[in-house]
Enzyme design. Structure first.
Site, PDB file in Angstrom:
ATOM      1  N   VAL A   1      -7.143   5.336  15.380  1.00 24.32           N
ATOM      2  CA  VAL A   1      -8.035   5.713  14.284  1.00 24.32           C
ATOM      3  C   VAL A   1      -9.124   4.672  14.004  1.00 24.32           C
ATOM      4  O   VAL A   1      -9.993   4.893  13.170  1.00 24.32           O
ATOM      5  CB  VAL A   1      -7.263   6.055  12.977  1.00 24.32           C
TER       6      VAL A   1
ATOM      7  N   SER B   1      -2.925  -1.757  -0.815  1.00 26.21           N
ATOM      8  CA  SER B   1      -1.859  -2.767  -0.932  1.00 26.21           C
ATOM      9  C   SER B   1      -2.040  -3.558  -2.230  1.00 26.21           C
ATOM     10  O   SER B   1      -3.173  -3.723  -2.706  1.00 26.21           O
ATOM     11  CB  SER B   1      -1.953  -3.741   0.248  1.00 26.21           C
TER      12      SER B   1
ATOM     13  N   TYR C   1      -6.826  -9.104   5.668  1.00 23.82           N
ATOM     14  CA  TYR C   1      -6.026  -7.949   5.243  1.00 23.82           C
ATOM     15  C   TYR C   1      -6.369  -7.579   3.796  1.00 23.82           C
ATOM     16  O   TYR C   1      -6.621  -6.414   3.484  1.00 23.82           O
ATOM     17  CB  TYR C   1      -4.543  -8.292   5.369  1.00 23.82           C
TER      18      TYR C   1
ATOM     19  N   SER D   1       4.040   7.104  12.988  1.00 24.94           N
ATOM     20  CA  SER D   1       5.131   6.896  13.958  1.00 24.94           C
ATOM     21  C   SER D   1       6.213   5.948  13.448  1.00 24.94           C
ATOM     22  O   SER D   1       7.330   5.950  13.967  1.00 24.94           O
ATOM     23  CB  SER D   1       4.565   6.349  15.269  1.00 24.94           C
ATOM     24  N   ARG D   2       5.866   5.135  12.454  1.00 25.08           N
ATOM     25  CA  ARG D   2       6.833   4.116  11.986  1.00 25.08           C
ATOM     26  C   ARG D   2       6.677   3.919  10.482  1.00 25.08           C
ATOM     27  O   ARG D   2       5.681   4.329   9.893  1.00 25.08           O
ATOM     28  CB  ARG D   2       6.566   2.765  12.680  1.00 25.08           C
TER      29      ARG D   2
ATOM     30  N   ASN E   1      -2.870   6.158   6.172  1.00 25.92           N
ATOM     31  CA  ASN E   1      -1.774   5.184   6.088  1.00 25.92           C
ATOM     32  C   ASN E   1      -1.819   4.133   7.196  1.00 25.92           C
ATOM     33  O   ASN E   1      -1.310   3.027   7.023  1.00 25.92           O
ATOM     34  CB  ASN E   1      -0.447   5.953   6.154  1.00 25.92           C
TER      35      ASN E   1
ATOM     36  N   ILE F   1       7.302  -3.609   0.961  1.00 26.24           N
ATOM     37  CA  ILE F   1       8.149  -2.487   1.395  1.00 26.24           C
ATOM     38  C   ILE F   1       8.863  -2.896   2.689  1.00 26.24           C
ATOM     39  O   ILE F   1       8.250  -3.519   3.572  1.00 26.24           O
ATOM     40  CB  ILE F   1       7.293  -1.220   1.652  1.00 26.24           C
TER      41      ILE F   1
ATOM     42  N   GLY G   1      -1.022   7.040  11.299  1.00 23.66           N
ATOM     43  CA  GLY G   1       0.008   5.994  11.437  1.00 23.66           C
ATOM     44  C   GLY G   1       1.376   6.490  11.013  1.00 23.66           C
ATOM     45  O   GLY G   1       2.083   5.820  10.263  1.00 23.66           O
TER      46      GLY G   1
ATOM     47  N   LYS H   1      -8.072  -4.075   2.324  1.00 18.09           N
ATOM     48  CA  LYS H   1      -7.407  -3.200   1.351  1.00 18.09           C
ATOM     49  C   LYS H   1      -8.237  -3.071   0.063  1.00 18.09           C
ATOM     50  O   LYS H   1      -8.283  -2.001  -0.540  1.00 18.09           O
ATOM     51  CB  LYS H   1      -5.994  -3.720   1.052  1.00 18.09           C
TER      52      LYS H   1
HETATM   53  P1  NAP Z   1       4.244  -0.509  10.153  1.00 17.69           P
HETATM   54  O1  NAP Z   1       5.694  -0.273  10.019  1.00 17.69           O
HETATM   55  O2  NAP Z   1       3.763  -1.700  10.892  1.00 17.69           O
HETATM   56  O3  NAP Z   1       3.552   0.819  10.751  1.00 17.69           O
HETATM   57  C1  NAP Z   1       2.171   0.853  10.950  1.00 17.69           C
HETATM   58  C2  NAP Z   1       1.771   2.233  11.401  1.00 17.69           C
HETATM   59  O4  NAP Z   1       0.334   2.235  11.560  1.00 17.69           O
HETATM   60  C3  NAP Z   1       2.369   2.606  12.741  1.00 17.69           C
HETATM   61  O5  NAP Z   1       2.770   3.953  12.713  1.00 17.69           O
HETATM   62  C4  NAP Z   1       1.206   2.406  13.710  1.00 17.69           C
HETATM   63  O6  NAP Z   1       1.216   3.321  14.791  1.00 17.69           O
HETATM   64  C5  NAP Z   1       0.026   2.756  12.825  1.00 17.69           C
HETATM   65  N1  NAP Z   1      -1.233   2.208  13.348  1.00 17.69           N
HETATM   66  C6  NAP Z   1      -1.630   0.917  13.423  1.00 17.69           C
HETATM   67  N2  NAP Z   1      -2.841   0.830  13.998  1.00 17.69           N
HETATM   68  C7  NAP Z   1      -3.222   2.103  14.303  1.00 17.69           C
HETATM   69  C8  NAP Z   1      -4.360   2.669  14.932  1.00 17.69           C
HETATM   70  N3  NAP Z   1      -5.375   1.907  15.358  1.00 17.69           N
HETATM   71  N4  NAP Z   1      -4.412   4.022  15.078  1.00 17.69           N
HETATM   72  C9  NAP Z   1      -3.399   4.803  14.652  1.00 17.69           C
HETATM   73  N5  NAP Z   1      -2.283   4.322  14.061  1.00 17.69           N
HETATM   74  C10 NAP Z   1      -2.198   2.980  13.899  1.00 17.69           C
HETATM   75  O7  NAP Z   1       3.568  -0.628   8.705  1.00 17.69           O
HETATM   76  P2  NAP Z   1       3.996  -0.021   7.287  1.00 17.69           P
HETATM   77  O8  NAP Z   1       4.658  -1.094   6.530  1.00 17.69           O
HETATM   78  O9  NAP Z   1       4.642   1.287   7.442  1.00 17.69           O
HETATM   79  O10 NAP Z   1       2.539   0.140   6.645  1.00 17.69           O
HETATM   80  C11 NAP Z   1       1.888   1.386   6.500  1.00 17.69           C
HETATM   81  C12 NAP Z   1       0.678   1.184   5.595  1.00 17.69           C
HETATM   82  O11 NAP Z   1       1.102   0.666   4.344  1.00 17.69           O
HETATM   83  C13 NAP Z   1      -0.312   0.163   6.155  1.00 17.69           C
HETATM   84  O12 NAP Z   1      -1.626   0.569   5.864  1.00 17.69           O
HETATM   85  C14 NAP Z   1       0.023  -1.104   5.376  1.00 17.69           C
HETATM   86  O13 NAP Z   1      -1.063  -1.981   5.304  1.00 17.69           O
HETATM   87  C15 NAP Z   1       0.399  -0.523   4.038  1.00 17.69           C
HETATM   88  N6  NAP Z   1       1.231  -1.403   3.229  1.00 17.69           N
HETATM   89  C16 NAP Z   1       2.450  -1.832   3.678  1.00 17.69           C
HETATM   90  C17 NAP Z   1       3.199  -2.671   2.880  1.00 17.69           C
HETATM   91  C18 NAP Z   1       4.541  -3.193   3.291  1.00 17.69           C
HETATM   92  O14 NAP Z   1       5.058  -4.097   2.607  1.00 17.69           O
HETATM   93  N7  NAP Z   1       5.150  -2.701   4.363  1.00 17.69           N
HETATM   94  C19 NAP Z   1       2.719  -3.076   1.617  1.00 17.69           C
HETATM   95  C20 NAP Z   1       1.473  -2.623   1.212  1.00 17.69           C
HETATM   96  C21 NAP Z   1       0.738  -1.774   2.012  1.00 17.69           C
HETATM   97  P3  NAP Z   1       1.620   2.941  16.335  1.00 17.69           P
HETATM   98  O15 NAP Z   1       2.850   2.084  16.261  1.00 17.69           O
HETATM   99  O16 NAP Z   1       1.856   4.289  16.943  1.00 17.69           O
HETATM  100  O17 NAP Z   1       0.442   2.244  16.924  1.00 17.69           O
END
Ligand code: NAP
Length: 242
Positions: free
Chosen positions: A60, A138, A151, A10-11, A86, A184, A8, A155
């Site tokens: 994944v 998380s 969710y 890409s973003r 991730n 985040i 994950g 986690k």
């Molecule tokens: P995000 O901006 O929505 O990015 C999610 C990433 O996961 C994207 O790169 C997406 O890739 C990838 N992804 C989703 N489903 C996938 C799959 N089936 N196979 C491969 N890649 C996949 O989210 P983020 O905030 O960066 O979160 C990243 C991690 O941190 C996650 O596990 C999230 O639960 C955790 N987290 C985030 C926060 C927060 O507040 N943001 C807090 C706690 C934990 P594509 O776009 O290429 O599909």
């Protein structure tokens, strides 16, 4: 040179981790699924600075695609020293509105993916008697989130895997830890309006929402550390203090 596989990438948080580790000189394989253009742009931008990064499309949540992702990484770099799980999705909904499909999508994407990537990577790490696995969980897995039961379960499941595996893999010199971020600023939270963000900020002792770089700093520390395993480390500005 150590090799890192980031799912994950890409973003958001994964992008920051993958880009930063590539800049730090690691061999990096950035996995993406739907955001092909974004992944290609990351590669292009880094290459313009003379930095190499490999990108690979794989969903994944599917064992067969994870197998191909790991095979690609091993063919390119021979080893996987660091695995960063991730990739993840989130969905806000009332518990009684969660369909079987919603539940399965969440568990398969957030939890099964971690099971698959670790299983596919382990033979190489065990052979090398060396490895660092970092699972991004998380705060909601720690304290539970209203309207995000699936969710939070996914986690909490990751954290359970982290603790159990750390015990199983310690003698193979493989460290397994979770990073449980607070809120985040990424697309995952694009549904939060400014008033809610302000509220979260006010309830956070360090008085701000987190940034992807805050998670990267923790990743970097865990990679370099040699005596931490089975831990759930939560960079969250003090929003959650257990
Ligand atoms: P995000 O901006 O929505 O990015 C999610 C990433 O996961 C994207 O790169 C997406 O890739 C990838 N992804 C989703 N489903 C996938 C799959 N089936 N196979 C491969 N890649 C996949 O989210 P983020 O905030 O960066 O979160 C990243 C991690 O941190 C996650 O596990 C999230 O639960 C955790 N987290 C985030 C926060 C927060 O507040 N943001 C807090 C706690 C934990 P594509 O776009 O290429 O599909």
């Amino acid at each position: 040179m150590k090799t890192v596989l980031v799912t994950g990438g890409s973003r958001g948080i994964g992008k920051c981790i993958a880009e930063s580790l590539a800049k730090d000189g690691y061999n990096v394989v950035l996995n993406y699924n739907k955001s092909a253009e974004k992944a290609k742009q990351i590669k292009k931008d880094l290459e313009e600075k003379g930095i190499n990064i490999e990108i690979y499309k794989a969903d994944v949540s599917k064992r067969e695609e994870v197998k191909k992702l790991v095979k690609f990484t091993l063919n390119k770099f021979k080893n996987i020293d660091i695995l960063i799980n991730n990739a993840g999705i989130a969905k806000l909904q009332m518990f009684n509105d969660i369909t079987d499909q919603d539940w399965n999508d969440m568990i398969v994407t957030n939890l099964n993916s971690v099971f698959y990537t670790i299983q596919e990577t382990l033979p190489n790490m065990i052979h090398n008697k060396n490895g660092c696995i970092i699972n991004i969980s998380s705060i909601w897995g720690l304290v539970g989130a209203s309207c995000e039961v699936a969710y939070s379960v996914s986690k909490a499941g990751i954290d359970g895997m982290t603790k159990s595996l750390a015990k199983e893999l310690g003698l193979s010199n493989i460290r397994v830890n979770s990073i449980a971020p607070g809120v985040i600023d990424t697309e995952m939270n694009s549904n939060l309006d400014n008033a809610i963000k302000e509220e979260i900020k006010n309830e956070t002792p360090l008085n701000r929402i987190g940034k992807p770089i805050d998670i990267y700093r923790c990743v970097k520390w865990l990679i370099e550390d040699e005596f931490t395993t089975g831990q759930i480390i939560s960079p969250n500005g003090g929003y959650v203090i257990l």
